[in-house]
Design a protein around this motif. Structure first.
Motif, mmCIF file in Angstrom:
data_model
loop_
_atom_site.group_PDB
_atom_site.id
_atom_site.type_symbol
_atom_site.label_atom_id
_atom_site.label_comp_id
_atom_site.label_asym_id
_atom_site.label_seq_id
_atom_site.Cartn_x
_atom_site.Cartn_y
_atom_site.Cartn_z
ATOM 1 N N ARG A 31 -20.333 -9.006 -13.892
ATOM 2 C CA ARG A 31 -19.109 -8.390 -13.358
ATOM 3 C C ARG A 31 -18.419 -9.320 -12.362
ATOM 4 N NH1 ARG A 31 -17.194 -3.031 -12.768
ATOM 5 N NH2 ARG A 31 -15.738 -2.872 -11.037
ATOM 6 N N LEU A 32 -19.168 -9.870 -11.413
ATOM 7 C CA LEU A 32 -18.576 -10.745 -10.408
ATOM 8 C C LEU A 32 -17.955 -11.974 -11.052
ATOM 9 C CD1 LEU A 32 -17.905 -11.543 -7.523
ATOM 10 C CD2 LEU A 32 -20.261 -12.414 -7.293
ATOM 11 N N LEU A 33 -18.657 -12.597 -11.991
ATOM 12 C CA LEU A 33 -18.103 -13.780 -12.655
ATOM 13 C C LEU A 33 -16.820 -13.443 -13.412
ATOM 14 C CD1 LEU A 33 -21.344 -15.504 -13.969
ATOM 15 C CD2 LEU A 33 -19.775 -16.413 -12.241
ATOM 16 N N ALA A 34 -16.812 -12.336 -14.132
ATOM 17 C CA ALA A 34 -15.630 -11.959 -14.909
ATOM 18 C C ALA A 34 -14.434 -11.697 -14.001
ATOM 19 C CB ALA A 34 -15.934 -10.735 -15.770
ATOM 20 N N VAL A 35 -14.647 -10.941 -12.953
ATOM 21 C CA VAL A 35 -13.565 -10.595 -12.031
ATOM 22 C C VAL A 35 -13.079 -11.840 -11.288
ATOM 23 C CG1 VAL A 35 -13.093 -9.316 -9.896
ATOM 24 C CG2 VAL A 35 -14.237 -8.180 -11.803
ATOM 25 N N GLU A 40 -8.885 -16.203 -10.484
ATOM 26 C CA GLU A 40 -8.534 -17.626 -10.421
ATOM 27 C C GLU A 40 -7.523 -17.986 -11.507
ATOM 28 O OE1 GLU A 40 -12.525 -19.484 -8.374
ATOM 29 O OE2 GLU A 40 -12.300 -19.661 -10.534
ATOM 30 N N GLU A 41 -7.735 -17.468 -12.699
ATOM 31 C CA GLU A 41 -6.835 -17.775 -13.815
ATOM 32 C C GLU A 41 -5.433 -17.229 -13.579
ATOM 33 O OE1 GLU A 41 -9.091 -16.132 -17.037
ATOM 34 O OE2 GLU A 41 -10.620 -17.697 -16.880
ATOM 35 N N GLU A 42 -5.327 -16.085 -12.902
ATOM 36 C CA GLU A 42 -4.026 -15.466 -12.681
ATOM 37 C C GLU A 42 -3.313 -15.980 -11.434
ATOM 38 O OE1 GLU A 42 -4.311 -11.204 -12.710
ATOM 39 O OE2 GLU A 42 -5.114 -11.171 -14.750
ATOM 40 N N VAL A 43 -4.070 -16.421 -10.427
ATOM 41 C CA VAL A 43 -3.457 -16.761 -9.143
ATOM 42 C C VAL A 43 -3.667 -18.224 -8.757
ATOM 43 C CG1 VAL A 43 -3.377 -16.192 -6.676
ATOM 44 C CG2 VAL A 43 -3.747 -14.374 -8.371
ATOM 45 N N VAL A 44 -4.916 -18.652 -8.709
ATOM 46 C CA VAL A 44 -5.225 -19.988 -8.191
ATOM 47 C C VAL A 44 -4.712 -21.078 -9.125
ATOM 48 C CG1 VAL A 44 -7.090 -21.569 -7.535
ATOM 49 C CG2 VAL A 44 -7.213 -19.145 -6.905
ATOM 50 N N ALA A 131 -5.514 -9.014 -8.297
ATOM 51 C CA ALA A 131 -5.991 -9.424 -9.625
ATOM 52 C C ALA A 131 -7.421 -8.954 -9.845
ATOM 53 C CB ALA A 131 -5.891 -10.941 -9.772
ATOM 54 N N GLU A 132 -8.264 -9.061 -8.820
ATOM 55 C CA GLU A 132 -9.653 -8.618 -8.948
ATOM 56 C C GLU A 132 -9.742 -7.113 -9.178
ATOM 57 O OE1 GLU A 132 -11.881 -12.038 -6.284
ATOM 58 O OE2 GLU A 132 -11.384 -10.134 -5.331
ATOM 59 N N ALA A 133 -8.864 -6.361 -8.537
ATOM 60 C CA ALA A 133 -8.895 -4.906 -8.687
ATOM 61 C C ALA A 133 -8.566 -4.467 -10.109
ATOM 62 C CB ALA A 133 -7.919 -4.262 -7.704
ATOM 63 N N MET A 134 -7.800 -5.273 -10.830
ATOM 64 C CA MET A 134 -7.372 -4.918 -12.184
ATOM 65 C C MET A 134 -8.094 -5.720 -13.271
ATOM 66 S SD MET A 134 -5.203 -2.537 -11.777
ATOM 67 C CE MET A 134 -4.525 -2.474 -13.417
ATOM 68 N N ALA A 135 -9.026 -6.567 -12.891
ATOM 69 C CA ALA A 135 -9.648 -7.502 -13.827
ATOM 70 C C ALA A 135 -10.670 -6.837 -14.738
ATOM 71 C CB ALA A 135 -10.328 -8.628 -13.049
ATOM 72 N N PRO A 136 -10.819 -7.386 -15.950
ATOM 73 C CA PRO A 136 -11.930 -6.963 -16.815
ATOM 74 C C PRO A 136 -13.261 -7.254 -16.120
ATOM 75 C CG PRO A 136 -10.346 -8.277 -18.035
ATOM 76 C CD PRO A 136 -9.971 -8.390 -16.579
ATOM 77 N N THR A 137 -14.283 -6.500 -16.498
ATOM 78 C CA THR A 137 -15.604 -6.666 -15.878
ATOM 79 C C THR A 137 -16.600 -7.341 -16.805
ATOM 80 O OG1 THR A 137 -16.283 -4.460 -16.581
ATOM 81 C CG2 THR A 137 -15.264 -4.657 -14.386
ATOM 82 N N ARG A 138 -16.128 -7.824 -17.925
ATOM 83 C CA ARG A 138 -16.951 -8.531 -18.906
ATOM 84 C C ARG A 138 -16.247 -9.846 -19.254
ATOM 85 N NH1 ARG A 138 -19.897 -5.154 -17.840
ATOM 86 N NH2 ARG A 138 -21.270 -3.827 -19.006
ATOM 87 N N PRO A 139 -16.999 -10.838 -19.704
ATOM 88 C CA PRO A 139 -16.368 -12.097 -20.106
ATOM 89 C C PRO A 139 -15.595 -11.928 -21.414
ATOM 90 C CG PRO A 139 -18.706 -12.136 -20.606
ATOM 91 C CD PRO A 139 -18.447 -10.854 -19.864
ATOM 92 N N HIS A 140 -14.429 -12.537 -21.479
ATOM 93 C CA HIS A 140 -13.609 -12.498 -22.694
ATOM 94 C C HIS A 140 -13.116 -13.915 -22.982
ATOM 95 C CE1 HIS A 140 -13.663 -8.143 -22.972
ATOM 96 N NE2 HIS A 140 -13.580 -8.143 -21.648
#
Length: 174
Positions: A31-35, A40-44, A131-140
């Motif tokens: 979960r932490l890695l996915a979020v 990072e992908e959306e903001v950083v 972004a973290e609040a709305m992020a998927p919790t699994r790797p995609h």
């Protein structure tokens, strides 16, 4: 950067735990890695692309690392955490994720801290939290861009979070 430390600590916890405790720690790591990567992908990464000379190449290298890690993480996501193969694949994932984190810290984060005004840093931090609040919790794997995350992320996040709730209700989270 704090989350990179949290990720290292969760890897330690997964490696040291056994049985249900290992499974629970691994679910939290996934979960932490996915979020974290989604934020990072959306903001950083978009900020680095725009503001760092050669930023496009820096970001493309990080995205390739993220995709490889997501592919391995997706394979491990439903694996038996007590299987001996799991431990060896987890060690490979850890090495890849830690190398990726060091590259982000060296090539992206240091640039952001040096060049962004304090108010910009504050707005970036808020954007990461959103972004973290709305992020998927699994790797995609395959969604390593801001555009793909923004287009697919909300639906994917809903599916992931529903799956998480079902797992918890069925007692499969640990």
């Amino acid at each position: 950067m704090r989350q990179h430390g949290d990720i290292r600590n969760l890897f330690d916890e997964v490696e040291q735990a056994t049985g249900a405790a290992r499974k629970d720690a691994f679910r939290r790591l996934v979960r932490l890695l996915a979020v974290h990567e989604t934020a990072e992908e959306e903001v950083v990464h978009p900020f680095v692309r725009r503001s760092l000379p050669g930023g496009e190449g820096v970001v493309e290298d990080r995205l390739a690392e993220e995709r490889a890690a997501k592919e391995l993480l997706a394979r491990l996501d439903d694996a038996d955490t007590d299987d001996p193969k799991f431990r060896s694949e987890l060690a490979g994932l850890r090495a890849d994720v830690m190398a990726h984190a060091r590259a982000e810290e060296r090539y992206e984060f240091i640039h952001i801290r040096r060049t962004a005004a304090p108010e910009r840093l504050t707005s970036l931090a808020r954007a990461v939290e959103a972004a973290e609040a709305m992020a998927p919790t699994r790797p995609h794997p395959g969604t390593e861009s801001a555009a793909k995350n923004l287009a697919l992320g909300p639906v994917t996040a809903l599916v992931d979070r529903t799956r998480d709730a079902v797992r918890r209700a069925m007692g499969k989270e640990g």
